[in-house]
Design an enzyme around this catalytic site. Structure first.
Site, PDB file in Angstrom:
ATOM      1  CB  CYS A 144      27.913 -30.591 -92.167  1.00 27.49           C
ATOM      2  SG  CYS A 144      27.964 -32.236 -92.857  1.00 27.49           S
ATOM      3  CB  CYS A 167      29.536 -31.272 -95.372  1.00 30.09           C
ATOM      4  SG  CYS A 167      27.926 -31.878 -94.939  1.00 30.09           S
TER       5      CYS A 167
END
Lengths: 171, 661
Positions: free
Chosen positions: A62, A65
């Site tokens: 991700c 993230c």
């Protein structure tokens, strides 16, 4: 067709009403078991005994993230003396779970990292959209939630942490 | 009826604070909820609508989860207008019990890993119950339930096959820090749907899986080892004299899987190593595709480590290896660490192959030879896969510019049609003409017949296989500006090769019955050819992909992203049905805006290009809405290592909304 109308009605109703509220009550968070990267176990309520906790859901694949993690690690170190603990809950499946610890170590991060390979915690807390931040007060009430990350939002995260810590000092 | 009732009270549960009643009183419950809504409508008649609502309730030792879905149809998968998932949990002291949709992961998933990923329509949860006893150093879990796993067929959007599993499983985990041990047992009775083969269209199978794992955590290193054994048997049922149904089990297949992972740490540097050896069904290299009618192999509960990099860039994802969980071995090494200037370096290498090398005996028969030792091979008949990835990322300009640049390469033999090396029979035919006419100034031969066949023994080396290769450079830059604004730039370049390779002094078998070869040149048995042809249409030697994305955003508010994807040749040629105004704007085509273009006949310069513009807006910190207009190239999409081929989205609008509260 009747079902479509019902769905649209429900979604519209919730969307408009939530949007119209400045301070949505986010309720109390349940106690969750946290399996840490180092093999040890703890629970959210145990961590809350020392102060507020900032939870964030993430995965090694991700991109946003990873962008926010650097800032969260800084806040973990900056505010740990005031009781804040940052817990990063990893969502990698067993297919790539082995890489999580190597990634954290290579970045030199100090926050706690928990693993949630079957997404049990994220399902309980509706954290499927990542990153997903939940700032939890000592009494287990959710003070703030945020999904997604864009550069610059780290300032809002910092404001929310400081606001919570300040309110705790006043109490 | 109760589902409709829950749906009806849903908004009141969320909004009402004082007027609710009984257990639906929000003062009684702690709760959270989430909504995800996706809508898409493209010009080529592809319309989807997905709505999912998740509700979680908590009170003391009790919790419940409900997920309602209204998707008709979803982007991928079956239509559903029902309560999709639910679970009720109760815990007291060391005991906990769950009823509903269960998701469990034991070890690294060699026996059981249950996941739900709507992005690729993967869900292998089981509906049933789970009982768990957990003390400080021991955890015992027993679960039982049913799962229906769907498998895509010819249609890439709607599943065609269903495999129903009834499982009973037990896991025992011992904790003695720094050690942890686990034992797992799983039994599944599967009703496996087949591609129609006459009357029988399903088959009953019994699977029994036994697994064990151990982990150790040290200050500078850690180790994880897991091994499992699986036996599958055909189930048949016969009725005895008293009318009772008697089950009979016949051994079908036996397999095993082994996995090892270790990390070593030195300061900010980490060395990651993992090894796997999966062997459930060893098919010859022609039968590389997943075959519905080949059953008794790895089951859908086994979501095991893949040992290649899970890429988050679409170009790298499209070129990803599709793992063969039934027959693959290999290792992955990754070295990552921080440099003194704050930059981070990641280098990764992966090498996988089948467990055997294969040699052609006849067009339909193969000879299998097990690879000695533990490591994979580069022998092409074992379908090797090699991957290298290097990345540098960090911050510049006083932490205002974040950058990531990488290089990714991979090389793979995807299919072997023929391979033989050694002494073998060859055959040559002698023909004579039996009919001819004189026309003009020359003879023309009208018919011929074989007069003799010569066989001999020659040294043969022949190979025919498919090979793919890719080279990708992605670059991402994000510049933070004042007042929360930021600009992002993404660039990517990729070359992909997909070739048929034909080598050797023999061109193929004489017939299907035996292993007699036909030499390329009967007069010169040593004459060897080496021919490589491209698999891309129009003999295009290789595919070039380029991607450009530009985004502008304001923190916590909005983001606007333009994506431009271009290729020189499509693997599966799709027709762009419409010339949309966004394309005309990007290409600076004034004629379109003057009404001099036909919307339904896009000009040639738009061919093989996909342009989209996405606007996302944060209604609040927990609510986000986004609109996308334009086209998106289809292709392989991988999430958590599970891949699906998605079809392109042409000239349409996508709307997404998500909220948590």
């Amino acid at each position: 067709m009747r079902n479509i109308k019902l769905i649209i009605l429900i979604l519209s109703f919730n969307m408009i009403s939530i949007y119209s509220q400045d301070n949505v009550s986010l309720g109390k968070i349940p106690n969750i078991d946290l399996k840490l990267l180092n093999g040890k176990k703890t629970t959210l309520y145990k961590l809350l005994k020392t102060g507020p906790v900032l939870l964030d859901f993430w995965a090694t694949w991700c991109k946003p993230c990873k962008q926010v993690m650097k800032h969260l690690n800084k806040y973990h170190n900056d505010y740990k003396n005031q009781g804040l603990t940052v817990v990063m809950i990893n969502q990698d499946t067993p297919r790539s779970l082995g890489k999580v610890k190597a990634y954290i170590n290579s970045k030199g991060y100090d926050f706690l990292v928990s693993i949630d390979p079957n997404q049990q915690i994220s399902k309980k807390l509706n954290g499927q959209i990542m990153p997903n931040l939940i700032l939890v007060n000592e009494d287990a009430t959710v003070k703030w939630r945020h999904q997604g990350y864009m550069p610059g939002e780290e300032l809002e995260i910092k404001e929310q942490i400081e606001s919570l810590l300040l309110s705790l000092k006043k109490d | 009826m109760y589902k409709k009732f829950l749906l009806a009270v849903f908004p009141f549960l969320i909004q009402s604070e004082k007027d609710a009643f009984s257990v639906f009183d929000l003062d009684f419950w702690n709760y959270n909820a989430g909504i995800v809504m996706n809508f898409g409508d493209s010009y080529d008649d592809f319309t989807y609508m997905e709505n999912r609502m998740d509700l979680n309730f908590f009170k003391n030792n009790f919790s419940a989860w409900l997920q309602y879905e209204y998707s008709d149809p979803p982007e991928l998968g079956f239509s559903i207008k029902d309560l999709r998932k639910y679970r009720i949990e109760y815990s007291s002291g060391p005991w906990s019990i769950k009823y509903g949709d269960i998701y469990e992961v034991w070890g690294r998933g060699l026996v059981l890993a249950q996941l739900d990923d709507q992005g690729i329509d993967f869900d292998n949860s089981s509906r049933g119950y789970l009982i768990n006893y957990q003390s400080d150093n021991i955890s015992v879990t027993q679960m039982s339930g049913e799962t229906v796993n769907a498998q895509l067929g010819a249609d890439l959007r709607h599943p065609e096959f269903e495999f129903t599993h009834n499982i009973d499983a037990t896991n025992i985990n011992f904790e003695a820090y720094p050690f942890s041990y686990g034992l797992s047992f799983l039994q599944s009775n599967e009703l496996h749907q087949l591609k129609p083969l006459g009357v029988m269209d399903t088959v009953d199978i019994n699977h029994r899986l036994h697994g064990a794992y151990i982990s150790w955590f040290g200050s500078n290193m850690d180790i994880f080892i897991e091994y499992m054994d699986k036996q599958s048997k055909s189930r048949t049922f016969q009725t005895n004299f008293s009318g009772q149904e008697i089950e009979s089990l016949t051994p079908l297949k036996r397999g095993s899987a082994a996995y090892f992972n270790s990390n070593y740490y030195l300061g900010n540097w980490s060395l990651f190593f993992e090894y796997k050896r999966y062997s459930f069904d060893r098919l010859n290299p022609v039968d590389t595709d997943y075959i519905i009618n080949n059953y008794g192999n790895r089951i859908d509960y086994q979501v095991m480590p893949i040992l290649y990099r899970e890429q988050n860039h679409s170009f790298l994802g499209r070129a990803a290896h599709q793992t063969n969980a039934n027959d693959e071995r290999g290792y992955q090494v990754e070295l990552s660490g921080g440099l003194s200037n704050g930059f981070q370096v990641v280098t990764q290498f992966s090498h996988l192959s089948r467990n055997d090398t294969w040699e052609s005996i006849s067009p339909i028969e193969w000879n299998r030879k097990n690879i000695s030792g533990l490591l994979p091979t580069t022998n092409f008949s074992a379908l090797p896969y090699l991957e290298f990835y290097a990345e540098l990322n960090g911050y510049l300009l006083n932490n205002r510019l974040q950058f990531k640049t990488a290089i990714g390469t991979n090389e793979e033999v995807t299919k072997v049609n023929r391979f033989f090396k050694g002494l073998s029979n060859t055959i040559s035919e002698n023909w004579t003409y039996t009919d001819s006419i004189w026309y003009g100034e020359d003879w023309f031969y009208l018919d011929s017949q074989i007069v003799s066949m010569d066989t001999s023994i020659n040294q043969i080396e022949t190979m025919l296989y498919q090979k793919s290769k890719s080279f990708t450079i992605p670059i991402d830059l994000t510049l933070s500006l004042k007042n929360g604004y930021s600009v992002g730039l993404g660039l990517a370049y990729q070359e992909r090769y997909k070739n048929n390779v034909k080598k050797g002094n023999a061109g193929g078998f004489y017939n299907y019955a035996d292993s007699t070869w036909i030499l390329n040149d009967e007069t010169n048995p040593n004459h060897s050819s080496n021919e490589t042809t491209s698999n891309y249409p129009n003999e295009t030697p290789f595919q070039i992909n380029r991607m450009f994305s530009l985004s502008i955003g304001k923190a916590s508010k909005w983001a606007l992203t333009l994506n431009y994807d271009w290729t020189n040749v499509q693997e599966i040629i799709t027709i762009d049905p419409k010339y949309n105004p966004l394309e005309a704007f990007i290409y600076g085509d004034v004629k379109y805006f003057k009404g001099q273009r036909n919307d339904n006949n896009p000009p040639p310069f738009t061919k093989n290009k996909w342009v989209s513009l996405e606007f996302s807006y944060n209604l609040s910190s927990t609510q986000r809405i986004s609109f996308l207009y334009g086209s998106i190239q289809g292709g392989l999409v991988c999430s958590n290592g599970i891949c699906r081929i998605l079809q392109p989205f042409n000239d349409g609008l996508k709307l997404s909304y998500s909220a948590i509260f």
